[in-house]
Design an enzyme around this catalytic site. Structure first.
Site, mmCIF file in Angstrom:
data_model
loop_
_atom_site.group_PDB
_atom_site.id
_atom_site.type_symbol
_atom_site.label_atom_id
_atom_site.label_comp_id
_atom_site.label_asym_id
_atom_site.label_seq_id
_atom_site.Cartn_x
_atom_site.Cartn_y
_atom_site.Cartn_z
ATOM 1 N N CYS A 1 16.601 10.406 -2.553
ATOM 2 C CA CYS A 1 16.779 11.767 -2.064
ATOM 3 C C CYS A 1 17.936 11.763 -1.079
ATOM 4 O O CYS A 1 18.105 10.818 -0.315
ATOM 5 C CB CYS A 1 15.501 12.243 -1.361
ATOM 6 S SG CYS A 1 15.575 13.975 -0.828
ATOM 7 N N CYS B 1 10.664 10.497 6.346
ATOM 8 C CA CYS B 1 10.228 10.373 4.949
ATOM 9 C C CYS B 1 10.789 9.090 4.346
ATOM 10 O O CYS B 1 11.985 8.810 4.444
ATOM 11 C CB CYS B 1 10.717 11.592 4.172
ATOM 12 S SG CYS B 1 10.450 11.460 2.391
ATOM 13 N N CYS C 1 15.661 13.318 5.569
ATOM 14 C CA CYS C 1 14.639 13.580 6.590
ATOM 15 C C CYS C 1 14.172 12.200 7.083
ATOM 16 O O CYS C 1 13.682 11.387 6.291
ATOM 17 C CB CYS C 1 13.463 14.366 6.012
ATOM 18 S SG CYS C 1 13.965 15.935 5.253
ATOM 19 N N CYS D 1 1.966 11.400 1.170
ATOM 20 C CA CYS D 1 3.237 12.107 1.302
ATOM 21 C C CYS D 1 4.205 11.309 2.145
ATOM 22 O O CYS D 1 3.859 10.844 3.223
ATOM 23 C CB CYS D 1 3.045 13.437 1.993
ATOM 24 S SG CYS D 1 2.058 14.554 1.070
ATOM 25 N N CYS E 1 1.473 14.899 -8.723
ATOM 26 C CA CYS E 1 2.613 15.062 -7.817
ATOM 27 C C CYS E 1 3.774 14.299 -8.454
ATOM 28 O O CYS E 1 3.701 13.086 -8.622
ATOM 29 C CB CYS E 1 2.213 14.469 -6.463
ATOM 30 S SG CYS E 1 3.520 14.489 -5.232
ATOM 31 N N GLU F 1 8.087 7.311 -8.514
ATOM 32 C CA GLU F 1 6.627 7.280 -8.451
ATOM 33 C C GLU F 1 6.018 8.625 -8.822
ATOM 34 O O GLU F 1 6.641 9.676 -8.656
ATOM 35 C CB GLU F 1 6.175 6.866 -7.049
ATOM 36 C CG GLU F 1 6.623 5.450 -6.751
ATOM 37 C CD GLU F 1 6.019 4.863 -5.507
ATOM 38 O OE1 GLU F 1 5.201 5.523 -4.849
ATOM 39 O OE2 GLU F 1 6.375 3.716 -5.206
HETATM 40 N N1 SAH Z 1 11.927 17.371 -0.982
HETATM 41 C C1 SAH Z 1 10.792 18.221 -1.147
HETATM 42 C C2 SAH Z 1 9.621 17.588 -1.899
HETATM 43 C C3 SAH Z 1 9.267 16.158 -1.595
HETATM 44 S S1 SAH Z 1 8.526 15.767 -0.044
HETATM 45 C C4 SAH Z 1 10.330 18.735 0.185
HETATM 46 O O1 SAH Z 1 10.840 18.279 1.194
HETATM 47 O O2 SAH Z 1 9.514 19.632 0.227
HETATM 48 C C5 SAH Z 1 6.898 16.436 -0.099
HETATM 49 C C6 SAH Z 1 6.334 16.733 1.272
HETATM 50 O O3 SAH Z 1 5.999 15.539 1.997
HETATM 51 C C7 SAH Z 1 7.298 17.486 2.178
HETATM 52 O O4 SAH Z 1 6.615 18.515 2.830
HETATM 53 C C8 SAH Z 1 7.728 16.410 3.140
HETATM 54 O O5 SAH Z 1 8.251 16.940 4.324
HETATM 55 C C9 SAH Z 1 6.443 15.663 3.328
HETATM 56 N N2 SAH Z 1 6.590 14.355 3.937
HETATM 57 C C10 SAH Z 1 7.638 13.511 3.832
HETATM 58 N N3 SAH Z 1 7.421 12.415 4.569
HETATM 59 C C11 SAH Z 1 6.224 12.557 5.151
HETATM 60 C C12 SAH Z 1 5.446 11.734 6.018
HETATM 61 N N4 SAH Z 1 5.881 10.550 6.421
HETATM 62 N N5 SAH Z 1 4.256 12.212 6.419
HETATM 63 C C13 SAH Z 1 3.804 13.412 5.999
HETATM 64 N N6 SAH Z 1 4.474 14.220 5.169
HETATM 65 C C14 SAH Z 1 5.688 13.801 4.757
#
Ligand code: SAH
Length: 364
Positions: free
Chosen positions: A118, A125, A122, A342, A111, A98
Site C-alpha cells: 500500500c 498499519c 499510514c 486489522c 476481508c 492475505e
Molecule cells: N486502505 C483502506 C483499507 C485497508 S485498512 C483503509 O484504510 O480503509 C482496513 C482498516 O484497518 C482501516 O480502517 C485501517 O485504518 C485499519 N487499521 C490499519 N492498521 C491498523 C492497526 N494497527 N490497528 C487497527 N486498525 C488498523
C-alpha cells in the site's frame, strides 16, 4: 484484450480476470452454450476448472492450463475456534497478499486485499509500513472471494459467505479501475447484494466521487482516526492532499446520492486519539453526516511505537460518543493471535519492516 478490463494486458490473464466476452474469445470455435457453462461453473458453482466434468475432457484441460488460478496458497492459519481463517497467497509474479474469512453467528464475511502492499503510508498499519508493490488485477480480487466462499460452503451450509469487506491489504480506491469490475462481478455473478459489500478507504476524494456516480450503492467506510487536520495529517498522510473539509463534501454527496449510511473507522491509540476532546471532534464531524463509528483498539504492529487504548478507555470513548448522539460500536478483534487482525496482515512471512515510522507524541 482492451484496456480498462481489469487485468494486465501484458500478463497471462487468470481465470477470474476474464469478463464474459473475453471468455467467449477463449472459447472461439466451441458451441455458444459453452460460455454459459464455464461461467456458471466459475461463478454459480465456484468450482475449479479441472472439475467442470460437463465439459469435454480436452477442453477442460486446455482451459485449466490456459486460464491458471491467480492464487497459490502459501500458508493458512485458523483461530477463534475455527471462526477465523487467514490465508497468505502467492500471486503469479511472486507478490504475496492475505485474505481473512470471519464467521459470525449471523453472517460470514471475507476481508479481501486490493493491492500488494500500500502506498498510503499510514504509520500504524503493517501494510503501510511495508510500502507499495502493485495493484491487484480484477481476477486476483475476485478469486479471493470465490476461494473464501468455497471454504465457507465446505464448513457448513449455514455459513454461506454473505459479506465482502475491502479492508485487507491496500487502498481500494487507489486501484479503482480493477476494483470496480470486481465489485460488479461479485454483485452480478456471485449474487452478493450491494448492501453486503463494503469499500473501506483512507478518504481518496476523487475515488469517492467516482463511486457516487456508479449505479451500485455499496457501503462506504472511511478510515478517519482523527477529526482534526493536524493529527490526521500525521496518522493518515493522504489527509494532506484530501483534508477533512474536502472529504466531508465528498461524503455528503455520496450519502445524498446513495442514501446509504456511512461509517467511520477509528483505531483507538493510547493517549493520541482517545481523549474527551477527540470524541467531541469526532462527534462534530460524524453527526451531521449521520455516520456510524466503528471503534477498534489499535493492534500492535512491529514498526509503530504506540499501543491500543485499554479496554476501559475504549468503552468510555464509546459512551461519550453515544452521549454526543453518535452511533458507535466497539468492533470485536478477530484473529489477533494469527496476525489476521486489522493492520497486522503480512507482519510474519518475511515482509520487511519498511521505513521507520515517526514516533507519535501523546498530545498534552
Ligand atoms: N486502505 C483502506 C483499507 C485497508 S485498512 C483503509 O484504510 O480503509 C482496513 C482498516 O484497518 C482501516 O480502517 C485501517 O485504518 C485499519 N487499521 C490499519 N492498521 C491498523 C492497526 N494497527 N490497528 C487497527 N486498525 C488498523
Amino acid at each position: 484484450m482492451g484496456p480498462g478490463r481489469g487485468h494486465y494486458p501484458d500478463r497471462v490473464p487468470t481465470r477470474y480476470d476474464l469478463d464474459r466476452d473475453e471468455l467467449g474469445e477463449q472459447l472461439a470455435g466451441e458451441p455458444r452454450y459453452r460460455v454459459d457453462q464455464v461461467w456458471h461453473g466459475l461463478y454459480g458453482e465456484r468450482r475449479d476448472l479441472s472439475e467442470l466434468t460437463a465439459l469435454p475432457r480436452a477442453l477442460r484441460e486446455r482451459l485449466d492450463r490456459d486460464l491458471p488460478p491467480a492464487l497459490r496458497p502459501v500458508a493458512e492459519s485458523v483461530s477463534d475456534g475455527g471462526d477465523t481463517v487467514k490465508w497468505l497467497w502467492a500471486l503469479p509474479d511472486g507478490a504475496t497478499i492475505e485474505t481473512v474469512l470471519m464467521h459470525y453467528p449471523d453472517r460470514s464475511t471475507v476481508c479481501v486485499s486490493t493491492q500488494a502492499g500500500c502506498a498510503m503510508a499510514c504509520g500504524f498499519c503493517a501494510t503501510g509500513q511495508a510500502g507499495f508493490e502493485r495493484n491487484l488485477s480484477t481476477g486476483e480480487i475476485v478469486e479471493q472471494v470465490v476461494l473464501a466462499w468455497r471454504r465457507s460452503e465446505a464448513a457448513s451450509p449455514s455459513r454461506r459467505l454473505s459479506n465482502v469487506v475491502f479492508m485487507g491489504m491496500g487502498e481500494p480506491l487507489a486501484n479503482y479501475d480493477r476494483l470496480w469490475p470486481a465489485v460488479t462481478r461479485l454483485h452480478d455473478d456471485l449474487g452478493l447484494g450491494a448492501r453486503h459489500l463494503t469499500i473501506s478507504t483512507v478518504g481518496i476524494v476523487p475515488g469517492i466521487r467516482r463511486l457516487s456516480a456508479e449505479s451500485l450503492p455499496v457501503n462506504l467506510a472511511v478510515s478517519l482516526h482523527a477529526a482534526n487536520d493536524t493529527l490526521r495529517d500525521e496518522l493518515v498522510p493522504i489527509n494532506r492532499r484530501y483534508p477533512l473539509g474536502a472529504l466531508r463534501e465528498a461524503l455528503e454527496s455520496y450519502r445524498e446520492v446513495k442514501n446509504r449510511r456511512l461509517s467511520f473507522e477509528w483505531a483507538l491509540i493510547d493517549g493520541v486519539n482517545d481523549r474527551g476532546t477527540d470524541a467531541e471532534e469526532l462527534a462534530a464531524y460524524a453527526r451531521p453526516l449521520g455516520a456510524h463509528v466503528n471503534l477498534i483498539p489499535l493492534n500492535p504492529t512491529p514498526g509503530w511505537p504506540t499501543t491500543g487504548s485499554p479496554p476501559a478507555r475504549v468503552r468510555a470513548f464509546r459512551d461519550l460518543l453515544r452521549d454526543l448522539r453518535v452511533n458507535a460500536t466497539v468492533r470485536a478483534n478477530r484473529g489477533t493471535d494469527i496476525d489476521a487482525a486489522c493492520g497486522q496482515l503480512r507482519t510474519t512471512h518475511g515482509a520487511g519492516p519498511g521505513p521507520t515510522p515517526v514516533a507519535l507524541q501523546p498530545r498534552p
